[in-house]
Structure formats: structure tokens, C-alpha cells
Design a protein around this motif. Structure first.
Motif, PDB file in Angstrom:
ATOM      1  N   ASP A 133      -6.731  -3.441   3.270  1.00  0.00           N
ATOM      2  CA  ASP A 133      -5.451  -4.031   2.899  1.00  0.00           C
ATOM      3  C   ASP A 133      -5.329  -5.487   3.334  1.00  0.00           C
ATOM      4  O   ASP A 133      -5.038  -6.365   2.504  1.00  0.00           O
TER       5      ASP A 133
ATOM      6  N   GLU B  73      -9.087  -3.649   7.109  1.00  0.00           N
ATOM      7  CA  GLU B  73     -10.168  -4.143   6.260  1.00  0.00           C
ATOM      8  C   GLU B  73      -9.778  -4.110   4.783  1.00  0.00           C
ATOM      9  O   GLU B  73      -9.884  -5.116   4.077  1.00  0.00           O
TER      10      GLU B  73
ATOM     11  N   ASN C 143       1.726  -1.723  11.531  1.00  0.00           N
ATOM     12  CA  ASN C 143       1.030  -1.066  12.633  1.00  0.00           C
ATOM     13  C   ASN C 143       1.952  -0.007  13.243  1.00  0.00           C
ATOM     14  O   ASN C 143       2.594  -0.223  14.263  1.00  0.00           O
TER      15      ASN C 143
ATOM     16  N   ASP D  53      -0.013   6.199   4.067  1.00  0.00           N
ATOM     17  CA  ASP D  53       0.043   5.764   5.465  1.00  0.00           C
ATOM     18  C   ASP D  53       0.747   4.422   5.663  1.00  0.00           C
ATOM     19  O   ASP D  53       0.749   3.879   6.765  1.00  0.00           O
ATOM     20  N   THR D  54       1.358   3.925   4.594  1.00  0.00           N
ATOM     21  CA  THR D  54       2.234   2.754   4.703  1.00  0.00           C
ATOM     22  C   THR D  54       3.663   3.156   4.380  1.00  0.00           C
ATOM     23  O   THR D  54       4.589   2.828   5.121  1.00  0.00           O
TER      24      THR D  54
ATOM     25  N   ASP E  17       0.872  -1.165   0.000  1.00  0.00           N
ATOM     26  CA  ASP E  17       0.000   0.000   0.000  1.00  0.00           C
ATOM     27  C   ASP E  17       0.914   1.222   0.000  1.00  0.00           C
ATOM     28  O   ASP E  17       2.109   1.116   0.296  1.00  0.00           O
TER      29      ASP E  17
ATOM     30  N   TRP F 224       0.461  -6.674   8.382  1.00  0.00           N
ATOM     31  CA  TRP F 224      -0.102  -5.420   8.885  1.00  0.00           C
ATOM     32  C   TRP F 224       1.031  -4.548   9.376  1.00  0.00           C
ATOM     33  O   TRP F 224       1.788  -4.921  10.270  1.00  0.00           O
TER      34      TRP F 224
ATOM     35  N   ASP G  54      -1.559  -0.740   5.941  1.00  0.00           N
ATOM     36  CA  ASP G  54      -1.929  -0.248   7.269  1.00  0.00           C
ATOM     37  C   ASP G  54      -3.399  -0.430   7.588  1.00  0.00           C
ATOM     38  O   ASP G  54      -3.784  -0.408   8.756  1.00  0.00           O
ATOM     39  N   ASP G  55      -4.244  -0.610   6.572  1.00  0.00           N
ATOM     40  CA  ASP G  55      -5.682  -0.684   6.798  1.00  0.00           C
ATOM     41  C   ASP G  55      -6.107  -2.145   6.935  1.00  0.00           C
ATOM     42  O   ASP G  55      -5.935  -2.939   6.014  1.00  0.00           O
TER      43      ASP G  55
END
Length: 251
Positions: free
Chosen positions: A198, A196, A213, A27-28, A24, A211, A193-194
Motif C-alpha cells: 500500500d 510494502e 497502523n 484490514d483497513t 485499501d 499508513w 495498512d500494508d
């Protein structure tokens, strides 16, 4: 001396060999909120000079509200948030009797700033390390331009929802990326990061999922990624674990 990195968590280890890692973007690989906030400020500054009637009548927050109203009426715009922004701004320009041709110039200001992202500090070291070991790809629902950002050469394939026509978590965009790399989904791992969009999206497409995080969130009980990392530094350890005996980490 730097603090030691937290130990990554590995779960449900697959036996299929990993041939590609796909990422992603927003935010990744970089925080997107600061870039969007700055881009909206710069675009509004441009409007004050070139479309003062619009800038006087609509603040950045009010323009955002108009976009959300338009998205409610036409949810297909979720595939292309840049087109949503353009369409909502065009509506406003027409209402204020401003020349709608100026919307393209306003969008150019926004997109230039939107792509002026600041990478997380772990991103370039991780990409440099992984690039020579394994195929890399990117799948994004956003409109980031990897060429402009300067990362395009790291990726063997990059799919964006607004070009592909389908957004995550739809399995077809994950499958298309694997097809482009000529690998089966089971041989690919997706990093995002998401939870649902990702993690579940990639797993439903038959991929493994890591993930990322970064913000110390709590993992809900119904989601079980193959690994949890707090930074991309830990991805190399995850890959090494795939070729070693990691049974002590399995859950």
C-alpha cells in the motif's frame, strides 16, 4: 469520557492539493481474518452435506494447503484469490470423484460469508465526514464486494485487482484509479495498512500515502509515509493540516 485520540504523525508534507482519498479495503476498513475464518467453516459445513467425501478427506487446513500448492505452481492466481480457491477446490472434487459443478455452489457459500465483514468502528463516521468534502476511491487486491457489504455508494471509483488484471503494488492500478477520478497522482492520497503493497506502492505511483497502523507496529526506517494514523478518525485532522501551517509536525 472517552480517552483522547493519539495525535497523528505527519511526515514529508507535499504542497500539491489533495483532491481525492483512496482506501485499501481488507484490514483497513475491516479485519479480514475473522471473516475468512468464518467463511471457511461455513463452506466446510456445506461440503459435509453436499460433498461428504471431500469434507471427510480434506479439512479446512488441508484445503488451504492445496491452494498454496496451486499458487506455487501458478503464481498468476495471486491476482484473483477467489479463482485460486475455485481452482483448488475443483482439483479436489475431481480427485474425490465428486461433481465439479458443485464447486460454484460451495464458492457462493464462501463468498457470502466472506463479505459479511464487521467494519472498524471509525469507518462509517469517517466516510460520512469525508464524502461531502473530497472524492473517495478504493483499490484492493482482495475480492470484497462493496455492493454486498453496503459501502459502494461512498466511492467514486473502486478497482479490484481480479477485475483490473494487475495487483498492488503495481503502479498501473494506482494510476488507473487516478485517471478514473481525472486527477494527477500527486493530488491523491492512498490509505492502507500494508507498508510494502500500500504505502510504497502508492508512493511509487506518485501518490501520497497514509499508513493506517491499527496494531501498533514499528515503522521500518526505509519507509516514510506522509502520515501515520491509528484510526480513520485522524484522517480529517490530516486533511485540515494540509490546509494549515503544520510545519511543526514535519520531519
Amino acid at each position: 469520557m472517552k480517552d483522547a485520540l493519539p495525535e497523528p504523525i505527519y511526515k514529508n508534507m507535499h504542497t500539491a492539493p489533495i483532491k481525492a482519498i483512496l482506501f485499501d479495503l481488507d484490514d483497513t476498513l475491516w479485519p479480514i481474518a475473522p471473516a475468512i475464518a468464518r467463511a471457511e467453516i461455513l463452506m466446510h459445513d456445506w461440503l459435509r452435506i453436499h460433498a461428504p467425501g471431500v469434507a471427510k478427506q480434506f479439512s479446512s487446513d488441508q484445503l488451504r494447503a492445496r491452494r498454496l500448492q496451486l499458487l506455487d505452481r501458478q503464481p498468476d492466481y495471486r491476482i484473483n484469490l477467489s479463482a485460486l480457491r475455485h481452482a483448488a477446490l475443483t482439483e479436489v472434487f475431481l480427485e474425490m470423484e465428486e461433481e465439479p459443478v458443485k464447486v460454484d455452489a460451495a464458492m457462493a457459500v464462501f463468498l457470502q460469508a466472506r463479505n459479511a465483514v464487521t467494519l472498524y468502528e471509525d469507518v462509517l463516521p469517517a466516510l460520512l465526514q469525508l464524502r461531502g468534502q473530497i472524492a473517495l476511491g478504493a483499490i484492493s487486491n482482495g475480492v470484497a464486494d462493496l455492493e454486498t457489504i453496503g459501502l459502494a455508494h461512498y466511492f467514486d471509483v473502486a478497482l479490484a485487482a481480479h477485475r483490473f488484471g494487475v495487483c498492488k503494488p503495481d503502479s498501473s492500478i494506482f494510476q488507473a484509479a487516478c485517471d478514473a477520478l481525472r486527477i494527477a497522482p500527486a493530488n491523491a492520497v492512498y490509505v492502507g495498512d500494508d507498508l510494502e503493497i500500500d504505502i510504497l506502492g502508492a508512493q511509487n505511483a506518485g501518490m501520497q500515502a497514509i499508513w493506517i497502523n491499527r496494531t501498533n507496529q514499528t515503522l521500518p526506517s526505509h519507509i516514510s509515509p506522509q502520515g501515520i494514523c491509528t484510526s480513520l478518525h485522524e484522517l480529517h485532522a490530516w486533511l485540515q493540516c494540509r490546509t494549515a501551517d503544520c510545519s511543526q509536525n514535519d520531519e
